[in-house]
Scaffold this active site. Structure first.
Site, mmCIF file in Angstrom:
data_model
loop_
_atom_site.group_PDB
_atom_site.id
_atom_site.type_symbol
_atom_site.label_atom_id
_atom_site.label_comp_id
_atom_site.label_asym_id
_atom_site.label_seq_id
_atom_site.Cartn_x
_atom_site.Cartn_y
_atom_site.Cartn_z
ATOM 1 N N HIS A 56 -45.824 -9.214 32.718
ATOM 2 C CA HIS A 56 -45.131 -9.874 33.814
ATOM 3 C C HIS A 56 -44.977 -8.950 35.017
ATOM 4 C CE1 HIS A 56 -42.624 -13.132 35.376
ATOM 5 N NE2 HIS A 56 -41.788 -12.213 35.822
ATOM 6 N N LYS A 98 -43.479 -17.866 48.831
ATOM 7 C CA LYS A 98 -43.975 -17.377 47.550
ATOM 8 C C LYS A 98 -43.669 -18.408 46.475
ATOM 9 C CE LYS A 98 -43.996 -13.250 44.596
ATOM 10 N NZ LYS A 98 -43.295 -11.993 44.275
ATOM 11 N N SER A 101 -43.132 -18.300 38.443
ATOM 12 C CA SER A 101 -42.892 -19.101 37.238
ATOM 13 C C SER A 101 -41.588 -18.706 36.565
ATOM 14 C CB SER A 101 -44.041 -18.896 36.247
ATOM 15 O OG SER A 101 -44.101 -17.537 35.844
ATOM 16 N N HIS A 102 -41.011 -19.671 35.857
ATOM 17 C CA HIS A 102 -39.893 -19.419 34.947
ATOM 18 C C HIS A 102 -40.095 -20.300 33.717
ATOM 19 C CE1 HIS A 102 -35.684 -17.487 35.132
ATOM 20 N NE2 HIS A 102 -36.600 -16.576 35.391
ATOM 21 N N ARG A 123 -34.379 -15.471 46.569
ATOM 22 C CA ARG A 123 -34.109 -14.073 46.905
ATOM 23 C C ARG A 123 -35.380 -13.353 47.356
ATOM 24 N NH1 ARG A 123 -30.957 -14.944 42.473
ATOM 25 N NH2 ARG A 123 -32.301 -13.815 41.018
ATOM 26 N N ASP A 275 -34.662 -7.725 45.664
ATOM 27 C CA ASP A 275 -34.026 -8.496 44.603
ATOM 28 C C ASP A 275 -34.134 -7.760 43.271
ATOM 29 O OD1 ASP A 275 -33.198 -10.588 42.871
ATOM 30 O OD2 ASP A 275 -35.253 -11.341 42.751
ATOM 31 N N GLU A 319 -31.170 -8.755 33.580
ATOM 32 C CA GLU A 319 -31.684 -9.581 34.676
ATOM 33 C C GLU A 319 -30.612 -10.560 35.149
ATOM 34 O OE1 GLU A 319 -35.521 -11.265 33.833
ATOM 35 O OE2 GLU A 319 -36.338 -9.342 33.167
ATOM 36 N N SER A 320 -29.353 -10.109 35.111
ATOM 37 C CA SER A 320 -28.277 -10.915 35.681
ATOM 38 C C SER A 320 -28.658 -11.318 37.101
ATOM 39 C CB SER A 320 -26.969 -10.115 35.706
ATOM 40 O OG SER A 320 -26.512 -9.862 34.405
ATOM 41 N N GLN A 321 -28.306 -12.512 37.468
ATOM 42 C CA GLN A 321 -28.765 -13.080 38.736
ATOM 43 C C GLN A 321 -27.885 -12.668 39.916
ATOM 44 O OE1 GLN A 321 -31.742 -15.625 38.820
ATOM 45 N NE2 GLN A 321 -31.853 -13.900 37.429
#
Length: 762
Positions: A56, A98, A101-102, A123, A275, A319-321
């Site tokens: 990734h 941009k 994917s998630h 972000r 980000d 990976e807290s937002q």
């Protein structure tokens, strides 16, 4: 290499082969890490390498293939390598955009997985200094006959809608498709578009020895740890256990962070901003340092956390937002904190830029990681997998259906009822498509259109991919994805400028998957070169597999185009009063890989239509000139389902129209020796249907001749409202327009009725 120094913290696991393997690292990769460090890594360092050397983050299987994409041009302000690409559109304005994917997070937690996908792509855009003005999404799910797929669709759509609506960014377009190949591994690709003045652009490049690193925004928790690694492996029966690794969305904090970030950028107090996305603090700090050719030193004990006793490993990989990493001079820290505090957030110094090129992490006085920064980012192994076409798909490309053709009327109604073709109103009515009052064309047409405030300019955006084409012929399918997305934008009257792509494929270590990837990218590169639409960035999403196998290869293309005069935007649908219908392009009746064969005859076979890129280029140029000269009243591209579906959609009208528009169509001049099914449902490329005023028809013909595009008048629209009628050699297809509209608009709601009140997050 001289060994660097780092210590393990008390209680950390002892490194074993199983632990290394559990971090997604091959033995050869672990040995390479030991060589770089001159010693064995600490547990924290193992986690850092695991994240940054994941597929990734590192693109270790795709990097050589991606180099063939065209990435430059006079319109390109920023190409690949930054948070988002940037194109100039005129009058000093630029657009940042941009797609990413998630997929795997959505597979195990659809609401949060989709919502955080939207947050992350927002972000990426506003860290470039751009204000987000539009969202799009490209979604793929298994058949809605299966309860699990209905649950995933409902959860993902609600997550997307809730997040975008709360932040206040309109969702203006996208696509949704369904196929058994996505059961167990849905695709959720989110695209964001923002606008900025060129001089407002900021890049994520750490520089200035001694400058501070500040954590801005939300506090760090344990959610999302190993999210990048999770995205770099196949889904299995045990993947539900990865639910805690799905991030948790907070759109209200995102809105505050957006405003704080844009104000920080405008203030001139900061050097860089990025980000904390995939791999969290680790990737943002390491990548900014690598771009600037500097080192960084971080003290994880200073990072604000929302849970007690978090370890350096957890803090670095969380990976807290809704978090940013900011680089600022030491004498600007208080000014940065004041701006951030105004937006009820915090900005905490957690480290600084160094001159030794090392990526160094301390915690309570202990150095837990010390890695040569360039090696961490640039020295991941690059692989060149074997590529070989799947014999079964090659054979399918040469096949034709064995089933008998139904009556054209029944076939058309079946296509309009197929969820991939049917109206997506059930989906996008859950999104706010008009917030901020700049939407000139919203969901339900060929492309979304947004006005640039204070100017006559507009931007048109679209996403597209026919994955069935790509599965049966990856090269032609890759070309077709670019061509159709560009056509969609051109139908609004815009000139396509550039693309972003989200390349969704299975396991690249399987020869048949890597063949699909390589050939699809070859087709994309060729189409982008021919259409002058450089690639400014995007995302590769591999390992989209589940116990049933790999997904259809799905390289989603997002296109951005510019309208010089927003007042000349062209709608997709027919409207009264009576107008002449014109078909642009050649019709040869290509049914291979068509929706007709797949959805009506249940046969996903045949070679997809060949893409003539010069014909596509001529059509796109013609559509732009027709719009500039105000010679068309509507334009709609011919794609899934062929000419009959395109005509029906144009008659059905916008999703919230009061009534459909009738049409009387005569296809003898187009049909020639073709069968009714070939002329109605063939999916020849480089075609569009227009409606024009009769007095403009000769001017339209002249422009068509000038561009070398075939033009055929095929009927009238709006003369009567109740009947859709197509006259063919050998018969007439006639359907009441109310039946067309009901079939088309209610296909998905009928299937989703049973999922009410079962959506996570309600």
């Amino acid at each position: 290499m001289t060994g660097t120094r780092a210590e393990a913290l008390p209680g950390e696991p002892v490194l074993t082969e199983d632990l290394v393997r559990g971090h997604g690292l091959r033995q050869s990769e672990y040995e390479r890490i030991c060589s770089i460090l001159g010693r064995e890594p600490t547990f924290t360092e193992l986690g850092i390498f695991s994240a940054l050397w994941s597929e990734h983050c590192s693109y270790k299987h795709s990097r050589p293939i991606l180099k063939q994409f065209p990435t430059t041009g006079p319109q390109v302000v920023q190409g690949p390598g930054e948070n988002a690409g940037v194109l100039r559109i005129g009058d000093g304005w630029a657009v940042a955009f941009k797609i990413e994917s998630h997929n795997h997070p959505t597979a195990v937690e659809p609401y949060q997985g989709a919502a955080t996908g939207v947050g992350g792509i927002l972000r990426d855009v506003f860290t470039m200094g751009a204000r987000p003005v539009a969202l799009l999404n490209s979604l793929r799910f298994g058949p809605l006959s299966e309860p699990r797929n209905r649950y995933l669709l409902a959860g993902a759509v609600k997550g997307i809608g809730d997040y975008g609506n709360c932040v206040g960014i309109p969702t203006v377009g996208g696509e949704v498709a369904f196929s058994p190949t996505y059961s167990g591994n849905p695709l959720v690709n989110a695209m964001c578009v923002g606008i900025l003045k060129e001089e407002q652009l900021i890049r994520a490049v750490a520089e200035g020895i001694g400058n501070a690193l500040l954590a801005v925004g939300a506090r760090t928790g344990r959610d999302g740890i190993h999210g990048a690694s999770f995205a770099s492996e196949e889904l299995t029966e045990q993947s539900e256990a990865r639910r805690p690794q799905v991030q948790v969305a907070d759109p209200f904090t995102e809105k505050l962070l957006l405003e704080a970030s844009l104000e920080l950028i405008a203030s001139g107090h900061i050097v860089a901003i990025q980000d904390m996305g995939a791999a969290g603090l680790t990737s943002s700090s390491a990548e900014m340092a690598a771009r600037g050719g500097v080192g960084v030193e971080i003290d994880t004990a200073l990072v604000p956390t929302r849970e007690p006793d978090m370890t350096p490993y957890e803090i670095l990989l969380s990976e807290s937002q809704e978090r940013m990493l900011v680089v600022a001079p030491q004498d600007r820290i208080e000014a940065v904190q004041a701006i951030v505090a105004k937006w009820e957030l915090e900005a905490v110094p957690i480290g600084h830029v160094t001159d030794d090129g090392m990526y160094r992490v301390r915690h309570d006085g202990v150095t837990v990681a010390e890695i040569p920064g360039k090696s961490l980012v640039d020295d991941c192994p690059v692989y060149h997998p074997e590529a070989a076409e799947d014999p079964a798909l090659a054979a399918a490309r040469r096949q034709t259906p064995e089933a008998a053709d139904p009556e054209p009327k029944d076939a058309l109604l079946a296509l309009l009822d197929a969820p991939t073709i049917a109206s997506k109103r059930w989906v996008f009515e859950q999104y706010d498509s008009t917030v901020r009052a700049a939407t000139a064309a919203g969901p339900g047409g060929d492309g979304g259109v947004i006005a640039i405030p204070g100017t006559s300019l507009g931007i048109a955006v679209s996403t597209d991919c026919n994955a069935r084409y790509v599965a049966l012929d990856p090269y032609e399918g890759g070309k077709a994805a670019v061509a159709e997305a560009a056509r969609n934008v051109a139908c609004t009257g815009a000139t396509p400028l550039g693309i972003t792509n989200c390349l969704n494929f299975g396991n690249p270590e399987k020869p048949e998957v890597f063949f699909q990837f390589r050939e699809a990218c070859r087709g994309i590169a060729e189409a982008c070169t021919a259409l002058n639409t450089p690639v400014t960035g995007g995302n590769v999403s591999f390992y989209n597999e589940h116990p049933g196998g790999a997904i259809f290869p799905t390289p989603v293309i997002g296109v951005v185009g510019v309208l010089r005069d927003i007042a000349k935007v062209v709608p997709s649908h027919f409207a009264a009063p009576e107008r002449t219908i014109v078909l642009l392009g050649e019709t040869t009746g290509q049914l291979g890989a068509s929706a007709y064969w797949a959805d009506v005859l249940d046969a996903s076979v045949g070679g997809p239509p060949r893409v003539d890129l010069q014909a596509e280029r001529a059509l796109i140029a013609l559509l732009g000139d027709l719009a500039d000269q105000s010679l068309v009243r509507s334009a709609h591209d011919v794609s899934d389902g062929g000419l009959a579906v395109a005509l029906a959609e144009a008659c059905i009208g916008p999703p919230f129209a009061v009534a459909p528009v009738g049409a009387d169509i005569h296809l003898a001049a187009v049909q020639g020796t073709l069968t009714p099914h070939e002329v109605l449902f063939g999916e020849d490329q480089a075609r569009a249907i227009l409606s024009v005023d009769a007095h403009d028809l000769e001017s339209v013909r002249e422009l068509g001749r000038r561009h070398g595009v075939a033009l055929t008048t095929i009927g009238t629209a709006g003369a009567q409202q109740s009947t859709f009628r197509i006259v063919l050699a050998g018969g007439i297809l006639q359907i009441e327009t109310d039946l067309l509209r009901d079939t088309y608009l209610n296909a998905i709601p009928r299937r989703m009725e049973s999922i009410k009140n079962q959506v996570r997050g309600t």
